[in-house]
Design an enzyme around this catalytic site. Structure first.
Site, short mmCIF file in Angstrom:
data_model
loop_
_atom_site.label_atom_id
_atom_site.label_comp_id
_atom_site.label_asym_id
_atom_site.label_seq_id
_atom_site.Cartn_x
_atom_site.Cartn_y
_atom_site.Cartn_z
N GLU A 149 24.22 34.74 -50.18
CA GLU A 149 23.67 34.00 -50.20
C GLU A 149 24.21 33.00 -49.26
O GLU A 149 25.42 32.71 -49.31
CB GLU A 149 24.08 33.12 -51.50
CG GLU A 149 23.69 34.59 -52.57
CD GLU A 149 23.62 33.26 -54.25
OE1 GLU A 149 22.48 33.18 -54.20
OE2 GLU A 149 24.72 32.51 -54.21
N ASN B 247 20.57 32.36 -62.24
CA ASN B 247 21.45 31.75 -62.80
C ASN B 247 20.95 30.50 -62.75
O ASN B 247 20.67 30.20 -62.09
CB ASN B 247 22.24 31.99 -60.97
CG ASN B 247 24.00 30.55 -61.17
OD1 ASN B 247 23.84 30.21 -61.80
ND2 ASN B 247 24.31 30.23 -60.09
N TRP B 248 21.31 29.95 -64.09
CA TRP B 248 20.77 28.75 -64.28
C TRP B 248 22.07 27.44 -64.11
O TRP B 248 21.61 26.30 -64.35
CB TRP B 248 21.15 28.36 -65.86
CG TRP B 248 19.01 29.06 -66.44
CD1 TRP B 248 18.51 29.80 -65.82
CD2 TRP B 248 18.28 29.56 -67.09
NE1 TRP B 248 17.69 30.66 -66.46
CE2 TRP B 248 17.40 30.26 -68.08
CE3 TRP B 248 19.20 29.01 -68.88
CZ2 TRP B 248 16.86 30.26 -68.68
CZ3 TRP B 248 18.46 29.09 -70.22
CH2 TRP B 248 16.91 30.13 -69.99
N LYS B 249 22.83 28.06 -63.13
CA LYS B 249 24.18 26.73 -63.44
C LYS B 249 24.28 26.17 -64.11
O LYS B 249 24.59 26.91 -65.42
CB LYS B 249 23.46 26.45 -61.78
CG LYS B 249 23.16 27.31 -60.85
CD LYS B 249 23.66 26.51 -59.39
CE LYS B 249 22.83 27.13 -58.41
NZ LYS B 249 22.34 26.59 -57.11
N GLY C 41 18.44 30.55 -57.87
CA GLY C 41 19.16 29.57 -58.95
C GLY C 41 18.02 28.43 -59.53
O GLY C 41 17.43 29.20 -60.51
N GLY C 42 17.78 26.86 -58.85
CA GLY C 42 16.52 26.71 -58.71
C GLY C 42 15.65 27.46 -59.78
O GLY C 42 14.57 26.70 -60.44
N SER D 157 17.57 30.03 -51.65
CA SER D 157 15.51 29.59 -51.53
C SER D 157 14.61 30.41 -51.93
O SER D 157 13.64 30.47 -51.13
CB SER D 157 15.81 28.43 -50.14
OG SER D 157 16.72 27.28 -50.40
N HIS E 199 30.96 32.64 -56.69
CA HIS E 199 29.34 31.59 -56.04
C HIS E 199 30.10 31.44 -55.19
O HIS E 199 30.78 30.57 -55.17
CB HIS E 199 28.58 31.48 -57.36
CG HIS E 199 27.72 30.35 -57.15
ND1 HIS E 199 27.37 29.24 -55.96
CD2 HIS E 199 26.50 31.11 -56.77
CE1 HIS E 199 25.90 28.80 -56.16
NE2 HIS E 199 25.31 29.35 -56.40
N GLU F 134 29.37 27.53 -54.63
CA GLU F 134 29.90 26.39 -55.50
C GLU F 134 31.11 26.77 -56.51
O GLU F 134 31.65 25.84 -56.65
CB GLU F 134 29.25 26.23 -56.66
CG GLU F 134 27.18 25.74 -56.18
CD GLU F 134 25.77 26.12 -56.55
OE1 GLU F 134 26.26 26.06 -57.88
OE2 GLU F 134 25.17 25.69 -56.29
N GLY G 292 19.55 26.22 -52.51
CA GLY G 292 19.29 24.45 -53.01
C GLY G 292 18.59 24.32 -52.23
O GLY G 292 18.92 22.90 -52.35
C1 PEP Z 1 22.19 29.69 -56.21
O1 PEP Z 1 22.70 29.69 -55.93
O2 PEP Z 1 22.29 30.79 -56.74
C2 PEP Z 1 20.80 29.69 -55.61
C3 PEP Z 1 20.43 31.18 -54.85
O3 PEP Z 1 20.29 28.90 -55.61
P1 PEP Z 1 18.84 28.54 -55.01
O4 PEP Z 1 17.77 29.89 -55.43
O5 PEP Z 1 18.18 27.21 -55.71
O6 PEP Z 1 18.94 28.29 -53.70
#
Ligand code: PEP
Length: 249
Positions: free
Chosen positions: A162, A9-11, A229-230, A208, A92, A94, A168
């Site tokens: 999640e 997920n590049w957000k 994500g990241g 994470s 999600h 967010e 993050g």
């Molecule tokens: C996400 O936002 O779906 C996520 C899992 O982010 P991260 O891997 O950066 O914690």
């Protein structure tokens, strides 16, 4: 057997220049033993889909509307398909927080996405306060009951657990905590949709996930992959996660 899935997920990250990361990923994993899904921002979706054409890697959106037409700034499920997407992330945390998305809205979005043939990656998870109050399973049960439409199958639904406090932050639940929630989700899916569908839906862990913790997370019961994500933004981070998933398959 559920095929494992590494989803990125590049957000709200990335411009055309970032697509070199995707090209790198495509050449590094030309015959992957797992499914790979990249969800770039909407502005890059058509370009990303074109790059991935004739490669097993697929692309997805990060949200869609329930309808089409006069909704300025929104994107319909059919538009995602037109841009080459095969999937869409819904609910999600967010979006649940920033846009106050409710379970009911997420369920209607999923219905719209399924109607045009998209696979939905529906996210759920508890806040830190809810975890500390020992309410995690109640929260997950409510999100499962309300955000999933009745038309879910093993093909059109992927679930991502999640924990909000792990996204993050570099914090990760214990392996027992991840296993407890994934086993719980599996049991609830089997109860609602029957054992056939319930056992075929893939369950991703997200929060994470990094190259150095991926292998141990992928060994947990009912973890069929990750939503990342990241660490999905750079090929050098995402590739080892994909490889760890392939080794666990
Ligand atoms: C996400 O936002 O779906 C996520 C899992 O982010 P991260 O891997 O950066 O914690």
């Amino acid at each position: 057997m559920r095929r494992k899935l590494a989803a990125g997920n590049w957000k709200m990250n990335g411009t055309s220049a970032t697509l070199t990361e995707l090209s790198g990923l495509i050449s590094a994993h030309d015959t992957p033993d797992v499914d790979i899904l990249i969800c770039p921002p909407a502005t890059l979706l058509a370009q990303a889909s074109a790059l991935a054409k004739s490669h097993p890697l697929t692309t997805g959106g990060q949200d869609c509307h329930t309808a089409a037409g006069a909704h300025t700034g929104d994107i319909s499920a059919a538009m995602l398909v037109d841009a080459g997407a095969t999937a869409v992330i819904l609910g999600h945390s967010e979006r649940r927080v920033d846009h106050e998305e409710s379970n009911d809205l997420i369920r209607e979005k999923a219905r719209a996405a399924h109607a045009v043939g998209l696979t939905t990656v529906i996210c759920m998870g508890e806040s830190l306060a809810q975890r500390e109050a020992a309410n995690t399973l109640d929260i997950i049960a409510a999100q499962l009951a309300m955000s999933l439409p009745d038309d879910c199958t093993g093909e059109n639904l992927v679930l991502a657990y999640e924990p909000i406090w792990a996204i993050g932050t570099g914090l990760v639940p214990t392996l027992d905590q991840i296993g407890e929630v994934h086993d719980f989700i599996r049991a609830r899916l089997e109860r609602r949709f029957g054992p056939g569908v319930g056992r075929s839906v893939r369950l991703l862990y997200g929060g994470s996930v990094k190259p150095d913790n991926a292998a141990e997370i992928f060994a947990v019961s009912n973890v069929d992959g990750a939503l990342v994500g990241g660490a999905s933004l750079k090929q050098s981070d995402f590739s080892p996660i994909i490889t760890a998933l392939e080794k666990s398959a």
